[in-house]
Design an enzyme around this catalytic site. Structure first.
Site, PDB file in Angstrom:
ATOM      1  CG  ASP A   1      -1.943   1.080   1.241  1.00 26.13           C
ATOM      2  OD1 ASP A   1      -3.122   0.773   1.440  1.00 26.13           O
ATOM      3  OD2 ASP A   1      -1.579   2.255   1.036  1.00 26.13           O
ATOM      4  CG  MET A   2       1.377   3.142  -3.644  1.00 24.40           C
ATOM      5  SD  MET A   2       3.027   2.450  -3.791  1.00 24.40           S
ATOM      6  CE  MET A   2       3.959   3.936  -4.089  1.00 24.40           C
TER       7      MET A   2
ATOM      8  CG  ASP B   1      -2.887   3.399  -2.340  1.00 22.65           C
ATOM      9  OD1 ASP B   1      -3.946   2.760  -2.152  1.00 22.65           O
ATOM     10  OD2 ASP B   1      -2.240   3.931  -1.433  1.00 22.65           O
ATOM     11  CD  GLU B   2      -5.617  -1.290  -0.380  1.00 19.63           C
ATOM     12  OE1 GLU B   2      -5.435  -2.156   0.503  1.00 19.63           O
ATOM     13  OE2 GLU B   2      -6.360  -0.314  -0.235  1.00 19.63           O
TER      14      GLU B   2
END
Ligand code: TTP
Ligand code: MG
Length: 388
Positions: free
Chosen positions: A9-10, A103-104
């Site tokens: 995850d960013m 983002d994940e």
């Protein structure tokens, strides 16, 4: 065989992209979101979080808490492109990648460690590759299953790398509040608290009988397994899902076109959310209709361009219904999308960009608070309560 699942995850994704591209924003509180008076925060950089600013908060509150922050409307087209780059890295590190949001994602790296190196070292390599290729920082959780991997990636953000093994469950998982279990929303958390289960450990050591009485057998079993750190859900790649769909069997048969339209809107919203969450767009929309006498029909339509937004799915399904010759009481409706294209390439059309921004905000809320948080206006009664 013991599996190894990575959840990546960013960190502060939208805000980090802005800081990467604008040197003058680095080290400063950056807040991305709707800038109108009624806007909400999409995300905040970690510097801004120290002021108590976080996702889904009204922008007006964020401005009050962090008056000197840098407030930006965001550039969803760019974030989608960066997302595609990140997923390209994921796909190099594992043949089994499940996209969860922009983002994940989950990566099943079982067996990779024999080819390459230890799982932890593999995770370090992945973080380095993301940083090298996108200039951004990701947090990674590594565990024998998806549930623990997701907990792990969140434990040491930003720039985290946490490994939870089966032996760590009591030490790491049990002290956490029950709300950290994926799928436990506010309502379930309240019920669990009424039973005296505040932490995951208390739940794990609680009574399955009492839990079943409160939540039903299915949910009780599932929760109990998760509380013991057990989760055998596979990592499902987007490619494997042949179609993404939802169907509803009604307590009372639908008799009017208005009732049907209303339920199609509900279904379109659920299918749209699932598509977007997986980064997919569907070219074919299928409508399933089961009449009161159980005869079942399906009608499908392949569109010139792939779609993923609720209203587009609704329009396609509605058109299929309108040309459906049979009328009568309907017992079940279903909508599904197939013929996938990966979302990512961006349309330059202004109205598509608007939709992207709108749905970026909606999906953010859904991601944070669960799918039920937002429903389309026509579904609300005058008293403000949702119907179905
Ligand atoms: P998250 O991964 O939940 O948040 P994040 O990456 O900003 O921060 P963290 O380090 O805690 O992971 O969401 C990813 C992006 O999705 C986020 O940058 C913006 C968007 N989003 C919204 O637009 N609204 C929301 O309410 C949330 C939670 C996210
Ligand atoms: Mg994130």
């Amino acid at each position: 065989m013991q599996r190894w699942i990575m959840h990546v995850d960013m960190d502060a994704f939208f805000a980090s992209v802005e800081q990467r591209d604008h040197e003058e924003y680095r080290g400063k509180p950056v807040i991305v979101g709707g800038l109108s008076p009624r806007g909400v925060v999409s995300t905040a950089s970690y510097e801004a979080r120290r002021f108590g600013v976080h996702s889904a908060m009204p922008m007006s509150t964020a401005r009050r808490r962090c008056p000197d922050g840098i407030f930006l409307p965001g550039n969803f087209a760019l974030y989608r492109q960066v997302s595609a780059q990140i997923f390209a890295v994921f796909n190099r590190f594992s043949p089994r990648v499940e996209p969860i949001s922009i983002d994940e994602g989950f990566l099943d790296i079982t067996g990779m460690e024999r080819l390459m190196t230890q799982p932890r070292a593999y995770a370090v390599q992945l973080k380095q590759a993301i940083r090298r290729e996108t200039g951004l920082v990701a947090s990674v959780g590594l565990a024998p299953n998806k549930f623990l991997a997701k907990i792990a990636s969140d434990m040491d953000k930003p720039d985290g790398l946490v490994v939870i093994s089966s032996e760590d469950v009591e030490r790491i998982l049990w002290p956490l509040p029950v709300s950290r279990i994926w799928g436990v929303g506010k309502k379930t958390a309240e019920r669990l608290s009424a039973l005296g289960y505040l932490t995951i450990g208390q739940l794990a050591q609680g009574s399955l009988t009492r839990l079943t009485a409160s939540l039903g057998q299915h949910a009780a079993r599932q929760l109990m397994a998760l509380a013991h750190g057990q989760d055998d859900r596979p990592v499902e790649t987007a490619r494997e899902a042949q179609s993404v769909g939802r169907e509803i069997t009604f307590d009372r048969d639908l008799c009017t076109d208005e009732e049907v339209a209303e339920q199609l809107l509900v279904l379109a919203g659920q299918v749209g959310w699932r598509l977007r969450r997986a980064g997919l767009q569907a070219k074919t929309i299928q409508l399933k209709i089961r009449m009161a006498d159980f005869t079942t029909y399906t009608r499908r339509h392949t569109l010139p361009t792939a779609i993923c937004y609720d209203e587009d799915i609704y329009v396609a399904a509605r058109e299929l219904f309108q040309v459906f010759p049979r009328r009568g009481a309907i017992r079940l409706l279903g909508i599904s999308g197939s013929g996938f294209e990966t979302a990512g390439e961006l349309s330059l059309f202004a109205d598509t960009r608007k939709k992207e921004e709108l749905y970026g905000a909606i999906d953010g809320l859904k991601k944070r608070f669960g799918e039920q948080i937002i429903t389309k206006a026509p579904l609300l009664h005058k008293d403000g309560r949702g119907k179905p």
